[in-house]
Design a protein around this motif. Structure first.
Motif, short mmCIF file in Angstrom:
data_model
loop_
_atom_site.label_atom_id
_atom_site.label_comp_id
_atom_site.label_asym_id
_atom_site.label_seq_id
_atom_site.Cartn_x
_atom_site.Cartn_y
_atom_site.Cartn_z
N LEU A 156 -1.87 10.65 20.93
CA LEU A 156 0.27 10.71 20.76
C LEU A 156 0.35 10.77 22.15
N ALA A 157 -0.30 11.08 22.97
CA ALA A 157 -0.12 11.35 24.21
C ALA A 157 0.02 10.04 24.88
N GLY A 158 -0.73 9.78 24.78
CA GLY A 158 -0.55 8.13 24.89
C GLY A 158 0.78 7.17 25.33
N ILE A 159 1.11 7.78 23.97
CA ILE A 159 2.71 7.11 23.01
C ILE A 159 3.82 8.07 24.15
N THR A 160 3.09 8.80 24.20
CA THR A 160 4.55 10.03 24.75
C THR A 160 4.57 9.12 26.39
N ALA A 161 3.67 9.89 27.04
CA ALA A 161 3.68 9.31 28.42
C ALA A 161 4.03 7.26 28.50
N ALA A 162 3.58 6.54 27.94
CA ALA A 162 3.61 5.60 28.34
C ALA A 162 5.61 4.97 27.64
N SER A 163 6.51 5.92 26.20
CA SER A 163 7.20 5.75 25.97
C SER A 163 8.32 5.94 27.49
N ALA A 164 8.01 7.40 28.03
CA ALA A 164 8.87 7.91 29.32
C ALA A 164 8.76 7.00 29.60
N THR A 165 7.92 6.41 30.67
CA THR A 165 7.54 5.27 31.29
C THR A 165 7.18 4.06 31.67
N TYR A 166 8.51 2.89 30.59
CA TYR A 166 8.14 1.88 30.23
C TYR A 166 8.59 1.01 31.49
N PRO A 167 9.69 1.12 31.34
CA PRO A 167 10.52 0.07 32.18
C PRO A 167 9.58 0.04 33.50
N LEU A 168 9.05 1.22 34.23
CA LEU A 168 8.58 0.30 35.21
C LEU A 168 6.87 0.59 35.00
N THR A 205 17.76 -6.97 37.99
CA THR A 205 18.02 -8.55 37.68
C THR A 205 17.36 -8.67 36.13
N ILE A 206 16.54 -7.62 35.59
CA ILE A 206 16.26 -7.53 34.57
C ILE A 206 17.95 -7.23 33.26
N CYS A 207 17.98 -5.90 33.78
CA CYS A 207 19.02 -5.79 33.53
C CYS A 207 20.49 -6.65 33.41
N ARG A 208 21.20 -7.68 34.25
CA ARG A 208 22.19 -8.35 34.92
C ARG A 208 21.72 -9.95 33.66
N ASP A 209 19.76 -10.31 33.48
CA ASP A 209 19.69 -11.48 33.12
C ASP A 209 19.39 -11.26 31.81
#
Length: 345
Positions: A165-177, A202-206
């Motif tokens: 649960l901790a791993g999923i929480t941390a990954a969800s919160a910081t995934y774009p980075l 660039t990612i958001c645009r493309d």
């Protein structure tokens, strides 16, 4: 981080009360910290570890995203600087690839994207350790395990579920980075993404806003079991070491147990991590789309085109990175917790 309590029985020793007292003396006492120092300890531990192991982290990414055979008429120009050296892939060699990076890009290229890694790891590891302790306490209270300490099976359950649960929480919160870091680290000489801000725009645009979450499903599927295994193996090994060798250095025990836990979790979840990297780079820098249909389709494509061993491309570099990396994380985290517990906050 509180260690798992391992019950030790020995009919040849005095009495139950004496054995219990000795076990309590041998087990490391949990260090209590406030929210801010707790988050600080976790964040710094993650950033420091990633900086130390950045060269192997980049090598792992380059091996993971390299394609042994291309679909259709995909050319090197279409990849626009994303790594795809087929000659290197025929007989992959970490040291040869390392020399290539030094010769073509310079020694500093090993830390390409490391600033984004640090920016990602500071909140990721902070949230990971902090939420792990909170989930662990919540699970013990919710299941009534607080009133039955010393049960190994119960401790494994708490560590595994709490870690996942901790791993999923941390990954969800910081995934774009994490995705931005992968894009930056995957570049060779021809640079398409110029820094974190430019990569995000660039990612958001493309690819649209949801392009920042490309591959998140594979990430969560991998990070949950990975962190669960890592915390469980670490806690059980550390508890065992403190029971059998109570006089050993706490820092060295954390380093050794963390290294072994990292190896165990990486071996179990590496294929999902590889799929995650491949999916994160779909459409990057004008790259041709090869994997269509999600996680399962990506797995099938890799196995069909590269064989089962293709799912473990870069695992040796991963071991070089993870074995010291996870050990350094736990050692630094435990050391900072001990230092911060002596301060007033």
């Amino acid at each position: 981080m509180e260690a798992a309590t391992v019950g030790v029985s020995n009919s040849n020793q005095g009495g139950g009360a004496t054995v219990s007292y000795m076990n309590q003396k041998q087990q490391p006492q949990p260090i209590q910290l406030g929210t801010v120092p707790h988050l600080f300890a976790g964040g710094v531990a993650g950033a420091f570890s990633k900086t130390c192991t950045a060269p192997f982290a980049r090598l792992t990414i380059l091996f993971q995203i390299s394609l042994k055979r291309f679909s259709g008429q995909t050319s090197c120009n279409q990849l626009q600087g994303m790594h795809s050296d087929a000659a290197m892939l025929s007989k992959p060699c970490i040291w040869r690839e390392g020399l290539r990076i030094v010769n073509e890009e310079g020694f500093r290229a090993f830390w390409k994207g490391n600033l984004v890694t640090i920016i990602h790891r500071l909140p990721y590891t902070a949230v990971n350790f902090y939420s792990y302790d909170r989930y662990k306490n919540l699970l013990r209270s919710f299941t009534g395990l607080d009133s039955h300490p010393g049960n190994v099976a119960s401790d494994i359950f708490v560590h595994f579920i709490g870690g996942g649960l901790a791993g999923i929480t941390a990954a969800s919160a910081t995934y774009p980075l994490d995705l931005v870091r992968t894009r930056l680290a995957a570049q060779k000489n021809l640079v398409y993404y110029q820094g974190m801000g430019h990569t995000l725009r660039t990612i958001c645009r493309d690819e649209g806003f949801f392009g920042l979450y490309k591959g998140m499903g594979a990430t969560l599927l991998g990070v949950g079991p990975s962190i669960a295994i890592s915390f469980t193996v670490y806690e059980m090994l550390r508890s065992y070491c403190h029971t059998k060798r109570p006089n050993d250095s706490t820092e060295m025990v954390s380093l050794a147990c963390g290294s072994l836990s990292g190896m165990a979790s990486s071996t179990a979840t590496f294929p999902l991590d590889l799929v995650r990297r491949r999916m994160q780079l779909e459409g990057a820098a004008g790259r041709a789309r090869i994997y269509n249909g999600g996680i399962c389709a990506t797995f099938r494509h890799i196995i069909r085109s590269e064989g089962f061993r293709g799912l473990y491309r870069g695992i040796l570099a991963e071991y070089y990175k993870v074995v010291p990396g996870v050990g350094i994380v736990f050692m630094t985290y435990e050391t900072l917790k001990k230092l911060l517990s002596d301060q007033s906050f």
